[in-house]
Design a protein around this motif. Structure first.
Motif, PDB file in Angstrom:
ATOM      1  N   SER A 113       0.833  -1.203   0.000  1.00  0.00           N
ATOM      2  CA  SER A 113       0.000   0.000   0.000  1.00  0.00           C
ATOM      3  C   SER A 113       0.873   1.260   0.000  1.00  0.00           C
ATOM      4  O   SER A 113       0.487   2.274  -0.566  1.00  0.00           O
ATOM      5  CB  SER A 113      -0.971  -0.011   1.171  1.00  0.00           C
ATOM      6  N   GLN A 114       2.061   1.185   0.609  1.00  0.00           N
ATOM      7  CA  GLN A 114       2.886   2.402   0.631  1.00  0.00           C
ATOM      8  C   GLN A 114       3.471   2.716  -0.742  1.00  0.00           C
ATOM      9  O   GLN A 114       3.491   3.870  -1.157  1.00  0.00           O
ATOM     10  CB  GLN A 114       3.996   2.271   1.670  1.00  0.00           C
ATOM     11  N   ILE A 115       3.925   1.675  -1.441  1.00  0.00           N
ATOM     12  CA  ILE A 115       4.420   1.954  -2.797  1.00  0.00           C
ATOM     13  C   ILE A 115       3.255   2.410  -3.665  1.00  0.00           C
ATOM     14  O   ILE A 115       3.383   3.329  -4.488  1.00  0.00           O
ATOM     15  CB  ILE A 115       5.113   0.713  -3.390  1.00  0.00           C
ATOM     16  N   GLY A 116       2.089   1.807  -3.448  1.00  0.00           N
ATOM     17  CA  GLY A 116       0.901   2.249  -4.175  1.00  0.00           C
ATOM     18  C   GLY A 116       0.632   3.721  -3.923  1.00  0.00           C
ATOM     19  O   GLY A 116       0.345   4.484  -4.846  1.00  0.00           O
ATOM     20  N   SER A 117       0.761   4.147  -2.663  1.00  0.00           N
ATOM     21  CA  SER A 117       0.529   5.560  -2.334  1.00  0.00           C
ATOM     22  C   SER A 117       1.550   6.465  -3.001  1.00  0.00           C
ATOM     23  O   SER A 117       1.205   7.532  -3.524  1.00  0.00           O
ATOM     24  CB  SER A 117       0.582   5.761  -0.821  1.00  0.00           C
ATOM     25  N   GLN A 118       2.815   6.049  -2.955  1.00  0.00           N
ATOM     26  CA  GLN A 118       3.852   6.862  -3.607  1.00  0.00           C
ATOM     27  C   GLN A 118       3.519   7.048  -5.084  1.00  0.00           C
ATOM     28  O   GLN A 118       3.638   8.137  -5.641  1.00  0.00           O
ATOM     29  CB  GLN A 118       5.225   6.184  -3.489  1.00  0.00           C
ATOM     30  N   ARG A 119       3.109   5.936  -5.705  1.00  0.00           N
ATOM     31  CA  ARG A 119       2.834   6.024  -7.142  1.00  0.00           C
ATOM     32  C   ARG A 119       1.555   6.809  -7.410  1.00  0.00           C
ATOM     33  O   ARG A 119       1.452   7.486  -8.434  1.00  0.00           O
ATOM     34  CB  ARG A 119       2.724   4.625  -7.726  1.00  0.00           C
ATOM     35  N   GLU A 120       0.603   6.717  -6.493  1.00  0.00           N
ATOM     36  CA  GLU A 120      -0.617   7.507  -6.674  1.00  0.00           C
ATOM     37  C   GLU A 120      -0.273   9.003  -6.648  1.00  0.00           C
ATOM     38  O   GLU A 120      -0.837   9.795  -7.404  1.00  0.00           O
ATOM     39  CB  GLU A 120      -1.621   7.161  -5.567  1.00  0.00           C
ATOM     40  N   LEU A 121       0.683   9.363  -5.775  1.00  0.00           N
ATOM     41  CA  LEU A 121       1.126  10.759  -5.753  1.00  0.00           C
ATOM     42  C   LEU A 121       1.698  11.160  -7.103  1.00  0.00           C
ATOM     43  O   LEU A 121       1.485  12.279  -7.580  1.00  0.00           O
ATOM     44  CB  LEU A 121       2.189  10.959  -4.668  1.00  0.00           C
ATOM     45  N   LEU A 122       2.447  10.232  -7.708  1.00  0.00           N
ATOM     46  CA  LEU A 122       3.015  10.544  -9.022  1.00  0.00           C
ATOM     47  C   LEU A 122       1.920  10.654 -10.076  1.00  0.00           C
ATOM     48  O   LEU A 122       2.017  11.475 -10.991  1.00  0.00           O
ATOM     49  CB  LEU A 122       4.032   9.469  -9.413  1.00  0.00           C
TER      50      LEU A 122
END
Lengths: 289, 643
Positions: A113-122
Motif C-alpha cells: 500500500s505504501q508503494i501504491g501511495s507513492q505512485r498515486e502521488l506521481l
C-alpha cells in the motif's frame, strides 16, 4: 435555496448510481474484449453491498478517518460541480479526497500500500496540472471559472479547446487507474503490487472507497461534458465516448513504469494542452467566429 | 499625536530597549521575564495600532540632531559593523560589497542633503503595514515565547559553559523592533536602514552557534543580502534623481513611469528578490537552516524574508502594466515551480520547509508581477496565512528534533504513535498549507485565477502546485505510517512554552480561515483599495468571491467538521478487528512486531522509505539547471525597463 438543495440531493443520489453503472459497463465491455461473458451491469452494486456486510477488519484505528475523508471530499466535489460552482474549487476538493486516499495507503506499514501511495502521488503529479489547465482553458473561452459559465457560450467549448480535450483522456485514464496508467493499483490483485494503494482496505472501508470512485468518475466525465453544453446531450455523448475510449485503451495497452506515465502525460497531455492555450491566448479566446 | 508617539515608541523602540536589557542582564531568569513581558507588550501594542488604523507619523526631534542626521549615524554604524564582520572573517566578498554599499549610501545621502525633500513623514502606516504588523506582533511573539524553552534545551545539548541566551534574545528583540520600523516606514532611506538592521540580525543569528558551518552560512547570507542592499541603494539614487522624492506614497502617485524610473524599480525589486531568497539567491536561506529553529521560524519564514516580498508588493502599483511587472511575474513563478520540485527531493524537514518558504515567496512575487487587484489580494492573503502556518511548522519540527534527535523525515516514521500532540499539530500545519478551505489555499486559488490572464505564469503555477502536493503528502505519509496496534496512543507531555505557541498557532491557522471574512474586510480589501480601483476579492456570507470565481470557505469548513465527526463515530462505534498488514502470509505471528519471515525463516524488520527522486529532482542536478535560468530572468528584470 430549495432548488439548490434539490440539486445537491439529486447529485448525491444520482451520481453514484450513474458511476456504479458505468463501472458495470466497464466490467462487461472489458470481458467482451477478452472473450468472456462478464458480469451483469449492476455487479458493482452487488459488490459494494457484499463488502458492506462483511466483518470490519482494519490494519489500524485511524483508517476510517482517511476513508470517510476520501468519500466526503468526493461527495462535496460532486455537489459543488452540479451546483455549477468554481471549477478550481471542485478540483481542489477532489484533490483533498485523493490526498486522503493516499494517506490511507501510507497509514499502514505495508510495502504494497505504501508503494501504491507513492505512485498515486506521481499519478496526481501527472494529472493535476492538466486539470488546472483545463479550467484555465474554460476561463479563456468564457472569462469565468464557474462551471455555470460553460452553459453561456455561443459555440461549443470543444472548438476552443480541441487539444485540451485530448489531454482529458489522459486524466480519465489516470483517475480510473487503467492501463497504461495503472501504476498505483489495478483492477486485479494478482500483480507485483498486490492491489497497490487499495491493498489494506477491506469490508465497509473498501465499499466506501468504491463509492467514492463512482462520484469521482461522474465529476471527471462531467468536466468532459462541459465541452459541448448546447445541447448538453452531445456533451454527455462525448463523455461516454471518452469513457469507452479509455476502456479500449486499457485493453490494448500494457502498464507503463511511473516515469513513462509522467513523461507521456506531461508531453502528450500537459504540453498539448499548453499549445492549445497558447494558441487560444494569441487568438483572444476563440478560434472560430 | 501623543497617542501616536506612544504607539510608535512601543512598536519600534521598546523591543530594542528590551533587547539591550537582555544583553545587560546576565541572569537567565531575568532575561526570560523581559522576553515574556515584551511579547505580551508587543501583542498589546500591535492590537492598539491595528485599532487606531492608518496614520502617518514623524517623530518629534530628539535633542539638537535632526532625524535625518541620526539616520546617517545609524547607516554609518551598520556599515562599520559589516566591515568589522567582513574583516574578522577575512571575507573579501563581504568587504568589497560593504565598500560598494558605502559608496552608494554615501552618494545617496549627499544627493539627499542637496535635494531637501521637505514635509514628508518618515512613517506612514496603511493597511498593508498593518497586515505585516499583525504577522510580526502575533507570530513573532509566539516564536519568542517558544524560543525561551527551546534555547534552554538547545544549549543543554551543546554543553555550553556559559549561556549565550542574552545575546540571542537581544538580537531577536532588536529584530522585532526593526521589522516594525521596516513595514511602517514611508521614507525609503529609513526603510533601507531597518532593512539593513534585519540583515545584520539575520547574520548574527545564523552564526549564533558559532560552528564552522554556521559561520560559513552566516557569511553567505550576509554577502548575498549585501548584493540586494547595494542594488536597493543604487535604485534609490536613480529614483531620487528621476522622481525627486524618496517617499513611497509620492513615488506610487507618479503616473507613467519613465524608463530610468523603471530601471530604478528593477534594482529595488532585485533587492526584494535577494531578501526573499528567490532563485538564484536561494542558497543563503537554505544555509540559514543551521540556525536554532526559532530563528528559522521567525526570520527565515514568517517575517524577515517577507520583507522582500513586502517591498515588491508595496511598489507594485508604480510599475503596474509594464514589462517589468511581467518579468517579475515570470521570475516569481519560476522560483515557485523550481523550488517546489526541489523540495520533493529533500528528506531534511527543515530544508523542505525552507524550499517551501522560497516557493511561496515566489508565488507572492508572481502575484505582485501579475499586478491587478485580485493578484495583490492573493499576495497579501498569502503573506498573512503563510506566516502562521509556516511559523507553526518550523516550531513543530524544532520540538520534534529536540525529542527524537533528528530532523530527517524518514526518522519521523510513525511519529503519530510516539508524539501524538506534536504530530497532530504538524499535520494541521501541513494541511493548512495544502488543502481547501484553509487560507493558504484561498490565496493560491486567487493566484491561479489572477494568473489565468498570464498563461506562462499560470503554467508554472499549475506545475508547482502539483509538486507541492507531492512533497507535503509524502511527509504526512511518514508521520501517519503505523504498525498495527490495539493500544491507544500514548500521552505526550510538553512544556507550556512549547504547547501554547504550537497549539495556539495551529488553532490560529484554523480560526483565521474561519474569520477570513472579517480579515478581508478589515485589512486586505482596504490595503488593495489604496492603489487599485477595482475590487480584487470580496468576502460575504462565508464565501470569498472575485468577479470570475467563488471560494465557499464556510461550507467547506462545515463539510470538514462533519467528516471528522462521522469518521470518529465510525471508528469507535462498531467492532473493528485489528489485523496485521498483508505480507504474502509471511508475517511474524506477533501482531505489533512489523516483521516478516525472511531468508531461512529468520524474522526480518519491515523497513520502508519515501521516494525522493534524487536522480530526477536531486538538488545538484536541478539547481545547476535552474540557477542559470533564474539569473537570466533576473537580468531581464533590469533589462526590460528599456523596452
Amino acid at each position: 435555496m430549495i432548488e439548490n438543495t434539490l440539486i445537491a440531493i439529486l447529485a448525491l443520489v444520482g451520481a453514484p448510481l450513474l458511476g456504479g453503472l458505468l463501472y458495470g459497463v466497464d466490467r462487461r465491455l472489458t470481458a467482451r474484449l477478452q472473450n468472456r461473458v462478464g458480469p451483469p451491469l449492476e455487479q458493482p452494486f452487488y459488490d459494494v453491498i457484499k463488502l458492506w456486510a462483511k466483518d470490519q477488519v482494519v490494519p489500524n484505528r485511524s483508517q476510517a478517518l482517511y476513508v470517510y475523508g476520501y468519500l466526503g471530499a468526493a461527495m462535496a466535489g460532486t455537489v459543488l460541480f452540479f451546483l455549477q460552482q468554481d471549477m478550481l474549487v471542485v478540483l481542489f476538493v477532489l484533490a483533498l479526497g485523493s490526498i486522503e486516499l493516499v494517506l490511507g495507503g501510507f497509514s499502514v506499514k505495508s510495502p504494497y500500500s505504501q508503494i501504491g501511495s507513492q505512485r498515486e502521488l506521481l499519478q496526481m503529479l501527472a494529472y493535476e496540472p492538466v486539470l488546472l489547465l483545463f479550467a484555465v482553458g474554460v476561463f479563456m473561452a468564457t472569462k469565468s471559472f464557474m462551471v455555470a459559465s460553460a452553459f453561456t457560450v455561443t459555440q461549443p467549448l470543444l472548438f476552443s479547446l480541441p487539444l485540451v480535450a485530448i489531454s482529458l483522456i489522459f486524466v480519465l485514464g489516470l483517475k480510473l487507474r487503467k492501463s497504461p496508467f495503472d501504476t498505483s493499483a489495478s483492477a486485479h490483485a494478482h500483480q507485483e503490487l498486490v492491489r497497490g494503494i487499495f491493498t489494506e482496505f477491506s469490508g465497509r472501508h473498501l465499499a466506501l472507497v468504491e463509492v467514492a470512485h463512482w462520484y469521482e468518475l461522474v465529476v471527471i466525465l462531467g468536466f468532459v461534458a462541459l465541452l459541448w453544453t448546447n445541447p448538453l446531450v452531445v456533451g454527455v455523448g462525448l463523455a461516454l465516448v471518452f469513457f469507452l475510449a479509455v476502456i479500449v485503451i486499457d485493453n490494448i495497452t500494457a502498464r507503463l513504469t511511473w516515469r513513462s506515465v509522467l513523461r507521456l502525460t506531461w508531453l502528450g497531455g500537459a504540453l498539448v494542452a499548453i499549445v492549445n492555450l497558447a494558441a487560444l491566448y494569441a487568438f483572444g479566446g476563440r478560434f472560430l467566429n | 499625536m501623543q497617542n501616536a508617539d506612544l504607539l510608535m515608541a512601543s512598536a519600534l523602540l521598546v523591543p530594542a530597549v528590551a533587547g539591550i536589557l537582555c544583553l545587560l542582564l546576565k541572569v537567565p531568569a531575568a532575561q526570560k521575564v523581559v522576553v515574556v513581558i515584551l511579547t505580551v507588550f508587543l501583542i498589546l501594542a500591535t492590537t492598539l495600532i491595528v485599532q487606531k488604523g492608518p496614520f502617518s507619523y514623524s517623530p518629534p526631534p530628539l535633542g539638537p540632531l535632526p532625524w535625518d542626521q541620526l539616520l546617517l549615524v545609524g547607516d554609518a554604524a551598520l556599515i562599520l559593523s559589516f566591515f568589522y564582520f567582513g574583516w574578522r572573517a577575512k571575507n573579501n566578498l563581504i568587504l568589497g560589497l560593504t565598500a560598494a554599499q558605502t559608496i552608494a549610501v554615501g552618494f545617496l545621502e549627499y544627493r539627499l542633503s542637496q535635494a531637501h525633500p521637505a514635509g514628508e513623514a518618515i512613517f506612514v502606516l496603511d493597511h498593508l503595514s498593518l497586515v505585516m504588523a499583525v504577522v510580526i506582533g502575533v507570530v513573532g511573539s509566539a516564536i519568542a515565547l517558544y524560543a525561551l524553552h527551546y534555547m534552554d534545551t538547545h544549549e543543554h545539548h551543546l554543553h555550553l559553559q556559559a549561556s549565550r541566551q542574552g545575546r540571542f534574545f537581544a538580537v531577536i528583540l532588536v529584530f522585532l523592533g526593526a521589522m516594525n520600523g521596516l513595514v511602517f516606514a514611508d521614507s525609503l532611506p529609513w526603510l533601507f536602514f531597518f532593512w539593513e538592521v534585519t540583515t545584520l540580525c539575520s547574520f548574527l543569528l545564523i552564526g549564533h552557534d558559532d560552528t564552522e558551518v554556521a559561520r560559513q552560512n552566516a557569511q553567505r547570507a550576509l554577502w548575498m543580502n549585501l548584493v540586494g542592499g547595494v542594488a536597493f541603494a543604487c535604485g534609490m539614487i536613480v529614483l531620487l534623481d528621476q522622481a525627486h522624492t524618496l517617499s513611497i506614497q509620492k513615488i506610487l502617485a507618479t503616473s507613467k513611469p519613465s524608463a530610468a524610473l523603471l530601471a530604478a524599480m528593477g534594482l529595488v525589486v532585485i533587492g526584494g528578490f535577494t531578501k526573499a531568497a528567490q532563485m538564484p539567491f536561494q542558497s543563503w536561506l537554505l544555509g540559514a537552516m543551521v540556525a536554532p529553529t526559532p530563528v528559522s521560524a521567525l526570520l527565515h519564514s514568517s517575517t524577515m524574508v517577507k520583507a522582500g516580498v513586502y517591498l515588491v508588493v508595496r511598489m507594485a502599483p508604480a510599475y503596474e502594466g509594464t514589462w517589468l511587472s511581467q518579468a517579475v511575474a515570470v521570475a516569481g513563478g519560476f522560483t515557485f515551480v523550481a523550488t517546489a520540485a526541489l523540495a520533493v527531493s529533500q528528506s531534511n524537514a527543515k530544508r523542505v520547509l525552507a524550499y517551501s518558504t522560497i516557493s511561496n515567496l515566489g508565488l507572492i512575487m508572481a502575484c505582485a508581477g501579475i499586478n491587478n487587484a485580485l493578484a495583490i489580494s492573493a499576495a497579501i492573503l498569502l503573506i498573512l496565512f503563510h506566516a502562521v502556518s509556516k511559523g507553526l511548522l518550523f516550531l513543530a519540527v524544532g520540538a520534534i528534533e529536540q525529542r527524537i534527535g533528528s530532523r530527517d523525515i524518514e526518522d519521523m516514521e510513525g511519529l503519530l504513535g510516539r508524539m501524538p500532540v506534536t504530530t497532530v499539530v504538524t499535520l494541521v500545519g501541513i494541511l493548512s498549507m495544502l488543502l481547501p478551505p484553509f487560507g493558504v489555499l484561498i490565496a493560491k486559488w486567487a493566484a491561479i485565477e489572477a494568473a489565468a490572464r498570464a498563461p506562462l505564469v499560470m503554467v508554472m503555477i499549475a506545475a508547482g502546485s502539483a509538486f507541492t502536493v507531492v512533497f507535503w503528502t509524502k511527509w504526512m505519509g511518514r508521520l501517519v505510517s503505523l504498525p498495527p496496534s490495539t493500544q491507544p496512543l500514548p500521552r505526550e507531555t510538553m512544556s507550556p512554552f512549547f504547547s501554547i505557541p504550537l497549539v495556539g498557532l495551529a488553532a490560529g491557522a484554523v480560526v483565521l480561515t474561519a474569520l477570513v471574512g472579517p480579515v478581508m474586510d478589515l485589512l486586505i480589501e482596504p490595503a488593495v483599495a489604496l492603489t487599485y480601483a477595482s475590487k480584487g476579492l470580496e468576502a460575504a456570507g462565508g464565501l470569498v468571491a472575485s468577479n470570475i470565481g467563488t471560494f465557499p470557505v464556510w461550507p467547506l469548513l462545515i463539510v470538514l467538521a462533519v467528516l471528522l465527526l462521522v469518521a470518529y463515530v465510525a471508528s469507535t462505534g462498531r467492532e473493528q478487528r485489528v489485523q496485521p498488514a498483508y505480507l504474502c502470509g509471511e508475517n511474524v505471528p506477533d501482531l505489533e512486531a512489523a516483521e516478516f519471515r525472511g531468508a531461512a525463516d529468520q524474522p526480518q524488520a519491515l523497513a520502508m522509505r519515501s521516494y525522493y527522486f534524487e536522480d530526477w529532482l536531486g538538488e545538484t542536478r536541478l539547481t545547476k539547471l535552474a540557477n542559470p535560468i533564474a539569473l537570466v530572468l533576473l537580468v531581464a528584470i533590469l533589462g526590460v525597463a528599456f523596452l
